[in-house]
Design a protein around this motif. Structure first.
Motif, short mmCIF file in Angstrom:
data_model
loop_
_atom_site.label_atom_id
_atom_site.label_comp_id
_atom_site.label_asym_id
_atom_site.label_seq_id
_atom_site.Cartn_x
_atom_site.Cartn_y
_atom_site.Cartn_z
N GLY A 19 136.40 52.95 52.82
CA GLY A 19 135.46 52.35 53.79
C GLY A 19 134.01 52.68 53.47
N GLY A 20 133.72 53.92 53.11
CA GLY A 20 132.35 54.32 52.79
C GLY A 20 131.85 53.67 51.52
N LEU A 21 132.71 53.53 50.53
CA LEU A 21 132.32 52.91 49.27
C LEU A 21 132.05 51.42 49.45
CD1 LEU A 21 131.87 53.29 46.25
CD2 LEU A 21 134.29 52.77 45.90
N VAL A 22 132.85 50.78 50.26
CA VAL A 22 132.66 49.34 50.51
C VAL A 22 131.33 49.09 51.23
CG1 VAL A 22 133.58 47.35 51.76
CG2 VAL A 22 135.13 48.84 50.48
N GLN A 23 130.94 50.02 52.09
CA GLN A 23 129.67 49.87 52.80
C GLN A 23 128.49 50.09 51.87
OE1 GLN A 23 129.93 52.57 56.09
NE2 GLN A 23 131.18 51.19 57.32
N LEU A 24 128.63 50.94 50.86
CA LEU A 24 127.53 51.20 49.92
C LEU A 24 127.46 50.18 48.79
CD1 LEU A 24 127.67 55.08 49.54
CD2 LEU A 24 126.00 53.72 50.78
N LEU A 25 128.49 49.41 48.60
CA LEU A 25 128.53 48.43 47.50
C LEU A 25 127.38 47.43 47.53
CD1 LEU A 25 130.16 47.66 45.02
CD2 LEU A 25 131.44 46.08 46.45
N PRO A 26 127.01 46.83 48.66
CA PRO A 26 125.87 45.90 48.66
C PRO A 26 124.55 46.58 48.27
CG PRO A 26 127.17 45.59 50.64
CD PRO A 26 127.71 46.81 49.95
N ILE A 27 124.36 47.81 48.68
CA ILE A 27 123.12 48.52 48.34
C ILE A 27 123.08 48.79 46.84
CG2 ILE A 27 121.85 50.68 48.66
CD1 ILE A 27 122.93 50.68 51.55
N MET A 28 124.20 49.22 46.27
CA MET A 28 124.25 49.46 44.82
C MET A 28 124.05 48.16 44.05
SD MET A 28 127.14 52.44 44.33
CE MET A 28 128.49 51.51 44.99
N LEU A 29 124.61 47.08 44.53
CA LEU A 29 124.45 45.78 43.88
C LEU A 29 122.99 45.33 43.91
CD1 LEU A 29 125.87 43.39 42.51
CD2 LEU A 29 126.14 42.39 44.77
N MET A 30 122.32 45.54 45.03
CA MET A 30 120.89 45.17 45.12
C MET A 30 120.06 46.00 44.15
SD MET A 30 120.29 44.29 49.20
CE MET A 30 119.72 45.90 49.51
N VAL A 32 121.05 47.27 41.25
CA VAL A 32 121.31 46.79 39.89
C VAL A 32 120.53 45.50 39.63
CG1 VAL A 32 123.11 45.83 38.39
CG2 VAL A 32 123.54 47.92 39.67
N VAL A 33 120.52 44.59 40.58
CA VAL A 33 119.78 43.34 40.42
C VAL A 33 118.29 43.63 40.32
CG1 VAL A 33 119.13 41.20 41.60
CG2 VAL A 33 121.53 41.91 41.52
N LEU A 34 117.79 44.52 41.16
CA LEU A 34 116.37 44.90 41.11
C LEU A 34 116.03 45.49 39.74
CD1 LEU A 34 113.74 45.35 42.84
CD2 LEU A 34 114.58 47.68 43.14
N TRP A 35 116.90 46.33 39.20
CA TRP A 35 116.67 46.94 37.89
C TRP A 35 116.52 45.88 36.80
CZ3 TRP A 35 115.49 51.48 35.78
CH2 TRP A 35 115.69 51.63 34.41
N PHE A 36 117.45 44.92 36.75
CA PHE A 36 117.43 43.94 35.67
C PHE A 36 116.37 42.86 35.85
CE2 PHE A 36 121.65 45.67 34.72
CZ PHE A 36 121.51 45.82 33.36
N LEU A 37 115.97 42.58 37.08
CA LEU A 37 114.99 41.52 37.30
C LEU A 37 113.55 42.01 37.37
CD1 LEU A 37 116.80 39.23 39.88
CD2 LEU A 37 116.57 38.91 37.43
N MET A 38 113.33 43.27 37.73
CA MET A 38 111.96 43.74 37.92
C MET A 38 111.60 44.95 37.07
SD MET A 38 111.53 43.24 42.01
CE MET A 38 109.79 43.61 41.98
N ILE A 39 112.37 46.00 37.15
CA ILE A 39 111.99 47.25 36.52
C ILE A 39 112.11 47.19 35.00
CG2 ILE A 39 112.53 49.71 36.37
CD1 ILE A 39 113.44 49.51 39.31
N ARG A 40 113.22 46.70 34.49
CA ARG A 40 113.45 46.67 33.05
C ARG A 40 112.43 45.79 32.32
NH1 ARG A 40 117.99 43.95 29.95
NH2 ARG A 40 118.05 45.07 28.00
N PRO A 41 112.14 44.55 32.78
CA PRO A 41 111.11 43.75 32.08
C PRO A 41 109.73 44.39 32.13
CG PRO A 41 112.45 42.35 33.47
CD PRO A 41 112.82 43.76 33.79
N GLN A 42 109.40 45.06 33.24
CA GLN A 42 108.10 45.71 33.34
C GLN A 42 108.00 46.87 32.34
OE1 GLN A 42 107.21 47.08 37.27
NE2 GLN A 42 105.14 47.68 36.75
N MET A 43 109.07 47.63 32.17
CA MET A 43 109.08 48.72 31.20
C MET A 43 108.96 48.17 29.78
SD MET A 43 111.98 51.20 32.92
CE MET A 43 112.33 51.99 31.39
N LYS A 44 109.60 47.05 29.51
CA LYS A 44 109.54 46.45 28.18
C LYS A 44 108.12 45.97 27.88
CE LYS A 44 111.68 42.86 25.38
NZ LYS A 44 112.62 41.74 25.36
#
Length: 113
Positions: A19-30, A32-44
């Motif tokens: 139950g706790g992991l399922v509740q944290l899954l959307p936050i972890m998914l957001m 990961v998306v933030l990392w690949f769409l914003m942080i990684r290109p800015q670092m590059k």
């Protein structure tokens, strides 16, 4: 009495461990998306800019972040001396920080301006 007694409800189903992991899954998914769409290109982009600034040499034609174009005359540790034009047969030179260089122009670009 004005207030009635409160009784505990009967115990429901036992909570499962997922139950706790399922509740944290959307936050972890957001994240990961933030990392690949914003942080990684800015670092590059920052890494590419650092490599460009480190490769600057005397005679290169540049554009500063303020939009001023010129030719590098002297390179220091943190600053550049850039020739931006001439007045009465004397060159006009300015000092800028190395990090203020926005773009490196192809050779001969300033003559065509």
């Amino acid at each position: 009495m004005l207030i009635s007694n409160a009784y505990a409800q009967a115990a429901g189903a036992a909570p499962d461990g997922m139950g706790g992991l399922v509740q944290l899954l959307p936050i972890m998914l957001m994240f990961v998306v933030l990392w690949f769409l914003m942080i990684r290109p800015q670092m590059k982009k920052a890494k590419e800019h650092k490599n460009m600034v480190d490769a600057l040499a005397k005679g290169d034609e540049i554009v500063t972040q303020g939009g001023m174009a010129g030719r590098i005359v002297k390179i220091g540790e943190n600053y550049l001396t850039v020739e931006v034009g001439t007045i009465k047969d004397q060159s006009v030179e300015i000092f800028i920080q190395k990090n203020a260089v926005a773009n490196l122009l192809p050779k001969g670009t300033l003559k065509s301006l």
